[in-house]
Enzyme design. Structure first.
Site, mmCIF file in Angstrom:
data_model
loop_
_atom_site.group_PDB
_atom_site.id
_atom_site.type_symbol
_atom_site.label_atom_id
_atom_site.label_comp_id
_atom_site.label_asym_id
_atom_site.label_seq_id
_atom_site.Cartn_x
_atom_site.Cartn_y
_atom_site.Cartn_z
ATOM 1 N N GLY A 208 -24.329 -58.322 -15.095
ATOM 2 C CA GLY A 208 -25.395 -59.109 -14.457
ATOM 3 C C GLY A 208 -25.512 -58.785 -12.982
ATOM 4 C CG ASN A 209 -28.882 -59.076 -11.006
ATOM 5 O OD1 ASN A 209 -29.342 -60.072 -10.466
ATOM 6 N ND2 ASN A 209 -29.468 -58.493 -12.040
ATOM 7 N NE ARG A 210 -22.745 -60.136 -5.184
ATOM 8 C CZ ARG A 210 -21.536 -60.655 -5.377
ATOM 9 N NH1 ARG A 210 -21.416 -61.939 -5.629
ATOM 10 N NH2 ARG A 210 -20.469 -59.896 -5.336
#
Ligand code: C5P
Length: 411
Positions: A208-210
């Site tokens: 995933g990412n932030r």
């Protein structure tokens, strides 16, 4: 902007909930400090859910954090709405017997009080003297509105509408919402993707990412406020951003997705008859080549199994090159960090040319910038990579600047 919203114990405390929602929608971080009496009217969970921050009335909560000093020192603006006659008296006397009054003494930022009480109490010489004292000290006391009070009484003493309090308070610190062109997206259908995609490694793990989704949601809400018919394709938004979508006053159709494949399908479905598609979501460039149905086990003695990745389709580039609808405006984001091979803007420029979108909003990320924050700074590039605008401020202000540029393209 970091705002402290004091709420004191009057029937108009229910309007503080609307004021809180409005300030959050405009992209401000709001911490609510009610008095004990205020909680007789509105429960702490309501303030906590809508602000996404804890609520306490006492200096004895979170003693190690020295809250009463820290909150006041860290604030850009204090608004107390409603401010009761009792609160005005306590503030004028400099009392510090709860978290709100102690915070007020520690605050060095502008303070705005919005009194609400019965006309007789507002007109009483004691209240008039307290208001005069506070004003002499530089506190901004908003004149109450005139109209229906509790019961059948009418007269001066009514809490002004939350929109009016927000405008007056924010204009004091130069942060009033720029008046958007009213309805300049009326009749337009727009699709905004927000958040960050998750690519499953197995049933329990993902890449995933932030991205919190804050900028995308601000874009969707700004478009709705300007009259557009909005579909928000939401990928794994942060909890407080989801709360904001749910509590927002303007209706957006929301399609929740998780992976890039789901996001692509949802954006293309909604985009088929849209005038504008804005890809604000952080989309994973790669996904695991295979996703087993069962959890991948750690085998003692064996090292980690490699994860083979394959490339995801570039949804933005596809939309830009195909144009699902003639004349459709396609907008993308480029979150960049500068490196040895080029600056943030140089990377953004190259991306603008590669993707073929009509507009690319380039922003610098990393070191606390961009992700999860309430403010943003973007440079707008056209498809050729030329700078066509600049915007900074709250994510809502940036959103409105971007829609201004889109409106120009539509006309
Ligand atoms: O290439 P990069 O990920 O930096 O590009 C960012 C822009 O492209 C964003 O607008 C993002 O939503 C979009 N994008 C996309 N599909 C991908 C990767 C990014 O639509 N696979």
């Amino acid at each position: 902007m970091r705002i402290l919203l004091g709420v004191t114990g009057g029937i108009a405390a229910y309007k503080a909930v609307l004021l809180l929602r409005l300030l959050r929608e405009q992209g401000h971080a709001v911490r609510v400090i009610p008095t004990r009496a205020a909680l007789e009217f509105v429960g702490a969970p309501t303030f906590e859910a809508l602000s996404g921050e804890p609520v306490s009335t006492e200096v004895f909560d979170d003693v190690p954090g020295v809250q009463h000093v820290a909150l006041g020192q860290g604030a850009d603006l204090v608004i107390v709405a409603p401010a009761t006659a009792d609160f005005l008296a306590r503030a004028a006397a400099g009392l510090a017997d709860d978290l709100l009054t102690t915070t007020l003494l520690a605050a060095r930022c502008p303070v705005v009080l919005a009194p609400a009480m019965h006309t007789e109490m507002w007109d009483h010489p004691a209240t008039r003297a307290n208001v005069a004292t506070l004003r002499e000290r530089g506190v901004h006391v908003i004149e109450p509105a005139s109209g229906r009070l509790t019961g059948t009484d009418t007269g001066p003493g009514r809490l002004p509408d939350p929109e009016d309090i927000a405008r007056e308070a924010l204009s004091l610190v130069g942060a009033a919402q720029p008046e958007a062109e009213p309805g300049d997206l009326a009749g337009r259908r727009v699709v905004v993707s927000a958040g960050g995609t998750r690519e499953a490694i197995d049933p329990v793990r993902f890449i995933g990412n932030r991205s919190s989704g804050r900028q995308g949601v601000a874009l969707a809400q700004a478009a709705a406020a300007r009259g557009a018919d909005v579909t928000l394709v939401a990928a794994n938004l942060a909890q407080d951003v989801t709360d904001q979508v749910v509590s927002g006053p303007r209706a957006c159709a929301v399609v929740r997705v998780e992976s890039t494949a789901e996001l692509r399908e949802a954006v293309r479905a909604a985009g088929a008859d849209a005038d504008v598609v804005v890809m604000a979501a952080a989309v994973a460039d790669f996904r695991p080549a295979v996703t087993p149905d069962a959890k991948i086990k750690k085998v003692p003695g064996q090292g980690p199994a490699p994860i083979e990745l394959v490339e995801n389709p570039d949804i933005l580039a596809e939309l830009a090159h195909e144009r699902l609808r003639p004349g459709q405006v396609v907008v993308g984001f480029a979150a960049e960090t500068g490196d040895a091979s080029g600056s943030v803007l140089e990377h953004g420029r190259a991306k603008a040319r590669r993707k073929g979108a009509d507009l690319i909003a380039v922003n610098a990320v990393g070191s606390g910038r961009g992700f999860g924050t309430d403010s943003n700074e973007v440079t707008l590039l056209d498809g050729a990579g030329d700078v066509v605008g600049q915007a900074s401020g709250s994510k809502r202000e940036v959103a409105d600047a971007l829609w201004d540029a889109v409106v120009k393209l539509l006309s």
